[in-house]
Design a protein around this motif. Structure first.
Motif, mmCIF file in Angstrom:
data_model
loop_
_atom_site.group_PDB
_atom_site.id
_atom_site.type_symbol
_atom_site.label_atom_id
_atom_site.label_comp_id
_atom_site.label_asym_id
_atom_site.label_seq_id
_atom_site.Cartn_x
_atom_site.Cartn_y
_atom_site.Cartn_z
ATOM 1 N N GLU A 22 0.826 -1.194 0.000
ATOM 2 C CA GLU A 22 0.000 0.000 0.000
ATOM 3 C C GLU A 22 0.867 1.254 0.000
ATOM 4 O OE1 GLU A 22 -3.457 0.181 -0.009
ATOM 5 O OE2 GLU A 22 -3.332 -1.975 -0.378
ATOM 6 N N PRO A 23 0.412 2.318 -0.659
ATOM 7 C CA PRO A 23 1.152 3.589 -0.586
ATOM 8 C C PRO A 23 1.118 4.153 0.836
ATOM 9 C CG PRO A 23 -0.492 3.628 -2.342
ATOM 10 C CD PRO A 23 -0.721 2.379 -1.543
ATOM 11 N N TYR A 24 2.207 4.777 1.229
ATOM 12 C CA TYR A 24 2.263 5.427 2.530
ATOM 13 C C TYR A 24 3.314 6.526 2.494
ATOM 14 C CZ TYR A 24 6.522 2.712 3.480
ATOM 15 O OH TYR A 24 7.782 2.171 3.421
ATOM 16 N N THR A 25 3.229 7.427 3.456
ATOM 17 C CA THR A 25 4.187 8.520 3.590
ATOM 18 C C THR A 25 4.944 8.304 4.891
ATOM 19 O OG1 THR A 25 2.740 10.021 2.386
ATOM 20 C CG2 THR A 25 4.419 11.028 3.758
ATOM 21 N N GLU A 26 6.246 8.607 4.867
ATOM 22 C CA GLU A 26 7.053 8.445 6.065
ATOM 23 C C GLU A 26 8.027 9.611 6.199
ATOM 24 O OE1 GLU A 26 9.148 4.784 8.223
ATOM 25 O OE2 GLU A 26 9.978 5.187 6.253
ATOM 26 N N LEU A 27 8.193 10.069 7.428
ATOM 27 C CA LEU A 27 9.168 11.097 7.766
ATOM 28 C C LEU A 27 10.232 10.450 8.636
ATOM 29 C CD1 LEU A 27 10.093 14.102 8.050
ATOM 30 C CD2 LEU A 27 8.592 14.222 10.051
ATOM 31 N N SER A 28 11.499 10.662 8.275
ATOM 32 C CA SER A 28 12.601 10.126 9.065
ATOM 33 C C SER A 28 13.540 11.269 9.415
ATOM 34 C CB SER A 28 13.352 9.065 8.262
ATOM 35 O OG SER A 28 14.430 8.562 9.016
ATOM 36 N N THR A 29 14.009 11.259 10.666
ATOM 37 C CA THR A 29 14.903 12.313 11.120
ATOM 38 C C THR A 29 16.247 11.771 11.584
ATOM 39 O OG1 THR A 29 14.115 12.207 13.395
ATOM 40 C CG2 THR A 29 12.965 13.721 11.906
ATOM 41 N N GLY A 30 16.464 10.507 11.482
ATOM 42 C CA GLY A 30 17.675 9.900 12.023
ATOM 43 C C GLY A 30 17.487 9.467 13.455
ATOM 44 N N LEU A 31 16.607 10.135 14.169
ATOM 45 C CA LEU A 31 16.281 9.760 15.545
ATOM 46 C C LEU A 31 14.975 8.994 15.608
ATOM 47 C CD1 LEU A 31 17.167 13.129 17.326
ATOM 48 C CD2 LEU A 31 18.564 11.045 17.207
ATOM 49 N N ASP A 32 14.018 9.389 14.778
ATOM 50 C CA ASP A 32 12.694 8.773 14.785
ATOM 51 C C ASP A 32 12.163 8.646 13.365
ATOM 52 O OD1 ASP A 32 12.095 8.487 17.624
ATOM 53 O OD2 ASP A 32 12.058 10.676 17.678
ATOM 54 N N ASP A 33 11.228 7.721 13.198
ATOM 55 C CA ASP A 33 10.473 7.584 11.954
ATOM 56 C C ASP A 33 9.008 7.809 12.291
ATOM 57 O OD1 ASP A 33 12.742 6.901 10.487
ATOM 58 O OD2 ASP A 33 12.504 4.770 10.930
ATOM 59 N N PHE A 34 8.325 8.551 11.423
ATOM 60 C CA PHE A 34 6.913 8.876 11.628
ATOM 61 C C PHE A 34 6.119 8.426 10.416
ATOM 62 C CE2 PHE A 34 9.543 12.019 13.778
ATOM 63 C CZ PHE A 34 9.016 12.034 15.060
ATOM 64 N N PRO A 35 5.339 7.345 10.543
ATOM 65 C CA PRO A 35 4.488 6.944 9.425
ATOM 66 C C PRO A 35 3.336 7.937 9.284
ATOM 67 C CG PRO A 35 4.200 5.461 11.292
ATOM 68 C CD PRO A 35 5.270 6.432 11.665
ATOM 69 N N ASN A 36 3.035 8.298 8.052
ATOM 70 C CA ASN A 36 1.949 9.224 7.743
ATOM 71 C C ASN A 36 1.991 10.476 8.625
ATOM 72 O OD1 ASN A 36 0.841 7.533 5.684
ATOM 73 N ND2 ASN A 36 0.162 6.197 7.327
ATOM 74 N N PRO A 37 3.082 11.241 8.533
ATOM 75 C CA PRO A 37 3.246 12.412 9.400
ATOM 76 C C PRO A 37 2.280 13.538 9.048
ATOM 77 C CG PRO A 37 4.896 12.450 7.682
ATOM 78 C CD PRO A 37 4.162 11.135 7.554
#
Length: 132
Positions: A22-37
């Motif tokens: 499924e399509p999804y969006t993810e934000l990564s900062t090196g410290l945390d990952d945020f699915p569907n931010p």
């Protein structure tokens, strides 16, 4: 039916049950990952990039059939650098399109466009490198 036919049927059944991702969006900062931010999370990640700590922000639209599916940002003394990365399925996979020396405001605008429209305007005019 022989044993090989039985095993083959079992394998075929497993293949049929696998669904495309499924399509999804993810934000990564090196410290945390945020699915569907949320946009606030993306904006906060950009604000928190600190040059001395080698921090970054990466926003990805996975499994969306996009030419560019990842936009990432790092900060240097001369400003922000954003990199537009083509999807694995793209004919340009392995290329890195980057734009250097951006202000914080320009960086936020480009991330907001990518967040809302899943597009990176003018990326083919960015500087090009390859990681292959």
């Amino acid at each position: 039916m022989g044993i090989f036919d039985f095993l083959k049927q079992s394998d075929d059944k497993g293949d049929a049950e696998q669904k495309p991702q499924e399509p999804y969006t993810e934000l990564s900062t090196g410290l945390d990952d945020f699915p569907n931010p949320t946009w606030r999370q993306v904006e906060s990640a950009l604000k928190d990039i600190i040059e001395e700590e080698d921090s970054f922000a990466t926003l990805s639209h996975q499994n969306c059939g996009l030419e560019i599916d990842t936009l990432q940002c790092i900060k240097f003394e001369e400003g922000y650098t954003i990199e537009a990365l083509p999807a694995m399925e793209s004919e340009n996979f392995g290329m890195i399109y980057h734009l250097d020396g951006l202000s914080y405001e320009d960086t936020v605008k480009r991330f907001e466009e990518f967040y809302e429209t899943q597009k990176v305007t003018g990326y083919k005019e960015f500087k090009k490198d390859s990681f292959e």
